[in-house]
Motif scaffolding. Sequence first.
Motif, short mmCIF file in Angstrom:
data_model
loop_
_atom_site.label_atom_id
_atom_site.label_comp_id
_atom_site.label_asym_id
_atom_site.label_seq_id
_atom_site.Cartn_x
_atom_site.Cartn_y
_atom_site.Cartn_z
N SER A 168 0.77 -1.08 -0.01
CA SER A 168 0.15 0.22 0.13
C SER A 168 0.77 1.40 0.01
CB SER A 168 -0.90 0.04 1.28
OG SER A 168 -2.22 -0.89 1.03
N THR A 169 2.01 1.15 -0.86
CA THR A 169 2.65 2.44 -0.93
C THR A 169 2.31 3.19 -2.47
OG1 THR A 169 4.65 1.17 -1.60
CG2 THR A 169 4.51 1.58 0.63
N SER A 170 1.68 2.22 -3.35
CA SER A 170 1.50 2.47 -4.70
C SER A 170 0.01 2.44 -5.01
CB SER A 170 2.39 1.84 -5.56
OG SER A 170 3.85 2.03 -5.37
N PHE A 171 -0.46 3.12 -5.69
CA PHE A 171 -2.08 3.61 -5.71
C PHE A 171 -2.23 3.72 -7.35
CE2 PHE A 171 -1.40 3.82 -1.33
CZ PHE A 171 -2.71 2.97 -0.92
N GLY A 172 -3.33 3.15 -7.80
CA GLY A 172 -3.45 3.67 -9.14
C GLY A 172 -4.98 3.33 -9.65
N ALA A 173 -5.60 4.13 -10.77
CA ALA A 173 -6.71 3.72 -11.28
C ALA A 173 -6.44 4.04 -12.84
CB ALA A 173 -7.68 4.93 -10.77
N LEU A 174 -7.18 3.12 -13.53
CA LEU A 174 -7.33 2.99 -14.63
C LEU A 174 -8.50 2.70 -15.55
CD1 LEU A 174 -5.58 2.61 -17.73
CD2 LEU A 174 -5.49 0.39 -17.02
N ASP A 175 -9.00 3.62 -16.46
CA ASP A 175 -10.28 3.36 -17.22
C ASP A 175 -10.01 3.52 -18.61
OD1 ASP A 175 -12.92 2.48 -17.43
OD2 ASP A 175 -13.81 4.38 -16.60
N ILE A 176 -10.66 2.83 -19.28
CA ILE A 176 -10.65 2.95 -20.83
C ILE A 176 -12.06 2.60 -21.43
CG2 ILE A 176 -9.79 1.77 -22.92
CD1 ILE A 176 -7.48 0.15 -21.07
N ARG A 177 -12.16 3.78 -22.46
CA ARG A 177 -13.69 3.44 -22.88
C ARG A 177 -13.43 3.49 -24.61
NH1 ARG A 177 -17.23 6.91 -20.31
NH2 ARG A 177 -18.96 6.41 -22.01
N SER A 178 -13.88 2.16 -24.92
CA SER A 178 -13.89 2.01 -26.49
C SER A 178 -14.57 2.92 -27.23
CB SER A 178 -13.93 0.62 -26.81
OG SER A 178 -13.00 -0.28 -26.23
N GLY A 179 -14.17 3.16 -28.39
CA GLY A 179 -15.20 4.05 -29.34
C GLY A 179 -16.34 3.26 -29.78
N ALA A 180 -17.43 3.77 -30.08
CA ALA A 180 -18.56 3.01 -30.98
C ALA A 180 -18.24 2.50 -32.15
CB ALA A 180 -19.87 3.94 -30.67
N HIS A 181 -18.76 1.88 -32.52
CA HIS A 181 -18.55 0.95 -33.97
C HIS A 181 -18.38 1.91 -35.06
CE1 HIS A 181 -19.05 -1.65 -37.36
NE2 HIS A 181 -19.86 -0.93 -37.88
#
Lengths: 298, 298
Positions: B80-93
Amino acid sequence: MLVLSHRAFLHPPKPSSLPRIKLRASMNRSHSPVLDFPYLPPPHRDLMLSLLSTVHSRLASHLLPSSVPSDVLSFHNDASTSFGALDIRSGAHDSPVDFILESWLHCKLPTGALNITTLFGFLNASTEAPHLLMEFIQGSPTSLILFMDLLPRKDLVLHPEYLAEFYQDTQLEKLRQELNNLPYVQPYCSSSLYIRSVLSPTAIAVNINCGADGESSMEEVMGAQLSSVAKEVLQIWLDKCACSSHQMEESERNVLIQRDNLIKNKTVEIDLSANLPRMFGPNVAEKIVGTIQKTFRI
Amino acid sequence: MLVLSHRAFLHPPKPSSLPRIKLRASMNRSHSPVLDFPYLPPPHRDLMLSLLSTVHSRLASHLLPSSVPSDVLSFHNDASTSFGALDIRSGAHDSPVDFILESWLHCKLPTGALNITTLFGFLNASTEAPHLLMEFIQGSPTSLILFMDLLPRKDLVLHPEYLAEFYQDTQLEKLRQELNNLPYVQPYCSSSLYIRSVLSPTAIAVNINCGADGESSMEEVMGAQLSSVAKEVLQIWLDKCACSSHQMEESERNVLIQRDNLIKNKTVEIDLSANLPRMFGPNVAEKIVGTIQKTFRI
């Protein structure tokens, strides 16, 4: 003189009241006036003589005699405030060298003298190895802008193996850092976005400014670190590029030639056609640009 | 986190005796943990929130819901010395957006806290317009390295018309200069030659260092000039690139896809695979890299 837009310097030089300086008369073809460097401060002159001497002795068998007309080998403007010399040696039939271009320009400005020296080694399509560019723009005894690079002939993003071979494995980055980390040295950014694109990621592009009373510091930097780095860069090009060959598929070769032609075309357009008329007047500039275009076959 | 080798920072964080910090529990999928930025200094947080809010509202109809698993949406190392968050939204067709990647990393180091925020907009092969990269690496309250660029998808030497359309005509150079000319700002050079090759000639790559007691100066720079330049760069990308389309011949499209894939592959290799294990341990790193590779389809 080939790939820069020296905006900082190139306000049109006003006709000055300085006495007309006679050009050295050594116009015989066995001694190119480019090698005289009559106006350069000694450390700059010594460096150029050393670099050109290395190129001439190493590539002697590769180069045809110069066919540059005498009024381009050595030229000046009507007011005799700007002088220059340009020599081009084309590569022999079976050499990977397309041509070696050497030049100096000297320009008296109200603020002092501007001296630009250039060594440009262009290879042909029998190899994909990088071209050589060395350009030193000395705006005063204490300030110098310089470009030294092996110009990539392929898109480095698409060809990481080319980046590895010519830029990572050759340790060019070490030389770039060596120079960039010196006192008085600042990164320099060409004003042309196209020129920035042409340069490699290990291009040395710096402004060395030793301040108002730093003439001895400049001599020291030029005579020691700069000279040593320039010689090493040239050596890498001579060892790794100038005598190399590479089998290519026709499509690959066509892209290489198209890319080389664009570099030639754009450098003439961005730098020479834009700036030489301001320094030498339209007639002299036209002759110089014409000779270069003939060599470039554009 | 995508395109940097943060050598200056990435010594493996030693397990510290700091109290374990609980992650915010807002793990429901309507609110991405990326948007919390719990560790960022306020001006950095405000800037990121503003940039992401603009992207989300402008590209709302282009983006599919996130399918990033919850242990990648938010993660930390065992100590618990490194924290992170990652989100990815793909493009629609039918969108030119391939995906939007947003992330923050927070790392407690013996010397203080490291905060890295990233916004990466990758387009697909229905357009040739540049990708977006924004990355802010805050090593202390008074120092920040930042990269902001529209990443070219074509070889600019071979395609001067592309350089003119996306870099000259958009006046990106003016924004680069605006930031580079500020006090405390120095050019910054990535240690990776490949990353340098990927960047455009108007890439903003700088180190802002306000010195030991310059926290208020940093707040001022981030809140005023940096924020304004970042918003303008994003606006140019949204207006000119993210909603564009371009008819291409198949061969041209294939080169574009090959080039995009190389950028994806190399950035994972150079940055993520090399650095994330050191920050989060091999298991957490593997999950994050796996999610990104799935998005990248590599």
